[in-house]
Enzyme design. Sequence first.
Site, PDB file in Angstrom:
ATOM      1  N   ASP A   7       0.857  -1.171   0.000  1.00  0.00           N
ATOM      2  CA  ASP A   7       0.000   0.000   0.000  1.00  0.00           C
ATOM      3  C   ASP A   7       0.902   1.232   0.000  1.00  0.00           C
ATOM      4  O   ASP A   7       1.922   1.252   0.688  1.00  0.00           O
ATOM      5  CB  ASP A   7      -0.857  -0.048   1.279  1.00  0.00           C
ATOM      6  CG  ASP A   7      -1.800   1.117   1.410  1.00  0.00           C
ATOM      7  OD1 ASP A   7      -2.908   1.030   0.867  1.00  0.00           O
ATOM      8  OD2 ASP A   7      -1.440   2.102   2.066  1.00  0.00           O
ATOM      9  N   ILE A   8       0.524   2.236  -0.778  1.00  0.00           N
ATOM     10  CA  ILE A   8       1.298   3.477  -0.826  1.00  0.00           C
ATOM     11  C   ILE A   8       1.039   4.259   0.453  1.00  0.00           C
ATOM     12  O   ILE A   8      -0.110   4.527   0.800  1.00  0.00           O
ATOM     13  CB  ILE A   8       0.923   4.316  -2.058  1.00  0.00           C
ATOM     14  CG1 ILE A   8       1.127   3.501  -3.342  1.00  0.00           C
ATOM     15  CG2 ILE A   8       1.734   5.609  -2.096  1.00  0.00           C
ATOM     16  CD1 ILE A   8       0.534   4.130  -4.582  1.00  0.00           C
ATOM     17  N   GLU A  50      -4.967   2.155  -3.843  1.00  0.00           N
ATOM     18  CA  GLU A  50      -3.504   2.293  -3.875  1.00  0.00           C
ATOM     19  C   GLU A  50      -2.813   1.048  -3.336  1.00  0.00           C
ATOM     20  O   GLU A  50      -1.695   1.099  -2.859  1.00  0.00           O
ATOM     21  CB  GLU A  50      -3.055   3.546  -3.111  1.00  0.00           C
ATOM     22  CG  GLU A  50      -3.195   3.495  -1.622  1.00  0.00           C
ATOM     23  CD  GLU A  50      -4.531   3.982  -1.084  1.00  0.00           C
ATOM     24  OE1 GLU A  50      -4.628   4.118   0.124  1.00  0.00           O
ATOM     25  OE2 GLU A  50      -5.475   4.213  -1.851  1.00  0.00           O
TER      26      GLU A  50
END
Length: 130
Positions: A7-8, A50
């Site tokens: 995950d960003i 994301e």
Amino acid sequence: FVLAMFDIDDFKNVNDSYGHIFGDIVLREIAARTVSILRVEDLLFRWGGEEFLVIIRNCDLVRGRAVAEKIRKVVAGAPINDGTFSQTVTVTIGVCRYKQNSIDSMIVEADEALYTGKRTGKNKVVVAKD
């Protein structure tokens, strides 16, 4: 095989600060950087907004963790820019191995490891308890 979910970190801030068009550039660049270090037999999927899933085939947990660490480093290694904006981004990665369990249970396991990483500082790789 090993499953890695990443995950960003703070992606909402990227979209809020630079706009969704730049956010899309960030997503595409992270995917390109990730693919650049994977083998042909490995698989990358965009899982959610994301989040990404990586299936690292024919490997054990030690090698899977090493690949996840390479992903983390290649993402954070250089700013992403579009000629107007430039932003360094990081990812947090949860990793687990296949143990005769379902892909759904692996996703839950990797997701729990990922969120342990988020709660404990971000920009890291966390291996699920075996």
